[in-house]
Motif scaffolding. Structure first.
Motif, PDB file in Angstrom:
ATOM      1  N   VAL A  46       0.855  -1.169   0.000  1.00 20.77           N
ATOM      2  CA  VAL A  46       0.000   0.000   0.000  1.00 20.77           C
ATOM      3  C   VAL A  46       0.895   1.224   0.000  1.00 20.77           C
ATOM      4  N   THR A  47       0.648   2.152  -0.898  1.00 19.41           N
ATOM      5  CA  THR A  47       1.508   3.311  -1.048  1.00 19.41           C
ATOM      6  C   THR A  47       0.828   4.570  -0.545  1.00 19.41           C
ATOM      7  N   GLU A  48       1.455   5.240   0.385  1.00 20.44           N
ATOM      8  CA  GLU A  48       1.000   6.555   0.780  1.00 20.44           C
ATOM      9  C   GLU A  48       1.421   7.543  -0.301  1.00 20.44           C
ATOM     10  N   ALA A  49       0.627   8.578  -0.518  1.00 20.31           N
ATOM     11  CA  ALA A  49       0.944   9.539  -1.572  1.00 20.31           C
ATOM     12  C   ALA A  49       2.202  10.324  -1.223  1.00 20.31           C
ATOM     13  N   VAL A  50       2.162  11.087  -0.146  1.00 21.37           N
ATOM     14  CA  VAL A  50       3.304  11.895   0.261  1.00 21.37           C
ATOM     15  C   VAL A  50       3.385  11.862   1.779  1.00 21.37           C
ATOM     16  N   CYS A  51       4.527  11.458   2.306  1.00 19.99           N
ATOM     17  CA  CYS A  51       4.742  11.470   3.752  1.00 19.99           C
ATOM     18  C   CYS A  51       5.409  12.788   4.143  1.00 19.99           C
ATOM     19  N   ALA A  52       5.056  13.324   5.306  1.00 17.59           N
ATOM     20  CA  ALA A  52       5.671  14.561   5.782  1.00 17.59           C
ATOM     21  C   ALA A  52       7.093  14.262   6.238  1.00 17.59           C
ATOM     22  N   SER A  53       8.059  14.872   5.590  1.00 12.72           N
ATOM     23  CA  SER A  53       9.465  14.602   5.921  1.00 12.72           C
ATOM     24  C   SER A  53       9.797  15.110   7.316  1.00 12.72           C
TER      25      SER A  53
END
Length: 373
Positions: A46-53
């Protein structure tokens, strides 16, 4: 006539009501469709779109990699190499075990905005211990790169001045998350040539294979994990190497360089050091500026190695050091840098349980999921 008019009015009202409902439902349906699309294109993860760096990688504009681009799935060496070197491919999903051919180290150069992640059990494997051809990936002159949930499996340490499992050369905004680095020839994960704004989170470093003897360097045991800065005389490195190591694990087999630092501003937060063969853990070299905060050093030698006392500053804050021997103090602690970001900090007493948990340090995710930190 009146009856017909009444029926028409009722029909119009129902039509308007259905349009209103349809609009709301369509919006919900679109949201659902996006969620479905984000997951259905992935075979094993499952892929998250964008993780908060987080950490230093959150600075200088942040680090998002390839964002929510549809992943290109690879399961062979040729497919992986092609996807890495194709600038149009922004997200790569690695499936299964990929064995590299001799001399197969992949150059990954001059790209911006890319993610490479592994599905459950994904592993990159090299058996090459030669000076010129060892190593797995060479990342050079890249920006905004995310590497997540991969095992980098080398052939074992050999003092032949060979290559690292993963070399970072002149890159900015890099986030390495939930990876495991095993048995690099020269090292596991090294940084050089002014690489900057980097976070290494939930990663595990270890040596599981016996080191190969007889290298031309004259040292049989080269289980040196992580080097930051290649020389005291590369003054162009000044002002760079801003790197965060958070919730990482220097595990069994690591002898030294956990990490070994020149120049940079290095933040070591909530990490575990417990290799029973350690000779030095954190090594503070020329003009190193290191904040060592709430880590657990367990039964290791020389938690802090000040080398030639040439470091700018090393500050130790609320660490635990049961059963250690050797140096446990820093230098010029009042001069150490202050991180420009905020990270969730856990007590040093809870570090081991967190890092060794089933979703702790190493390639312990299902794929490209965001870390909880």
């Amino acid at each position: 006539m009146k009856k017909s008019l009444f029926l028409c009015l009722i029909a119009a009202a129902m039509s308007f009501s259905m349009l209103s409902c349809k609009k709301t439902t369509q919006s919900d349906s679109e949201n659902t469709a996006v969620t479905t699309e984000d997951t259905s294109t992935k075979t094993n993860a499952v892929t998250e779109a964008v993780c908060a760096s987080i950490g230093w990688a959150s600075q200088n504009g942040g680090t998002t990699g390839g964002g929510n681009a549809a992943p290109t799935e690879v399961s062979t060496y040729d497919a992986l190499r092609a996807a890495i070197q194709n600038t149009n491919v922004k997200v790569i999903q690695v499936n299964g075990i990929i064995n590299f051919p001799l001399g197969g180290r992949i150059p990954f150069q001059n790209q911006t905005g890319k993610t490479i992640f592994g599905s459950n059990g994904a592993k990159l494997v090299s058996s090459d211990q030669s000076k010129e051809n060892s190593g797995l990936i060479y990342l050079r002159s890249c920006k905004n790169i995310v590497i997540r949930n991969l095992i980098f499996d080398g052939p074992g340490a050999f003092d032949t001045d060979g290559q690292d499992n993963f070399t970072i050369d002149g890159c900015t905004n890099l986030w390495i998350d939930h990876c495991e680095f095993r048995d690099g020839v020269d090292g596991n994960l090294d940084f050089r040539n002014a690489s900057d704004f980097v976070t290494v989170s939930y990663c595990k470093f270890t040596y599981l294979k016996a080191p190969k003897t007889g290298g031309p360097g004259g040292v049989a045991d080269h289980r040196f994990s992580d080097l930051i800065g290649s020389s005291d005389t590369v003054f162009a490195d000044r002002g760079h190497y801003r790197i965060t190591f958070v919730r990482c694990w220097w595990a069994q087999g690591c002898v030294s360089r956990m990490p070994r630092v020149r120049f940079g501003k290095i933040h070591l937060l909530n990490n575990l050091f417990n290799s029973t063969v350690s000779k030095s853990c954190v090594q503070a070299g020329f003009e190193a500026d290191i904040l060592v905060e709430s880590n657990l050093f367990e039964n290791v030698k020389n938690p802090i190695d000040l080398l030639d006392f040439s470091a700018t500053a090393v500050s130790l804050v609320t660490n635990l050091m049961p059963g250690v021997t050797g140096t446990t103090t820093g230098i010029n602690p009042g001069r150490v840098f202050t991180p420009p970001y905020i990270l969730k900090k856990i007590a040093a007493a809870n570090v081991k349980a967190t890092i060794t948990a089933s979703n702790g340090a190493g390639a312990t995710l299902a794929g490209n999921s965001c870390s909880t930190l």
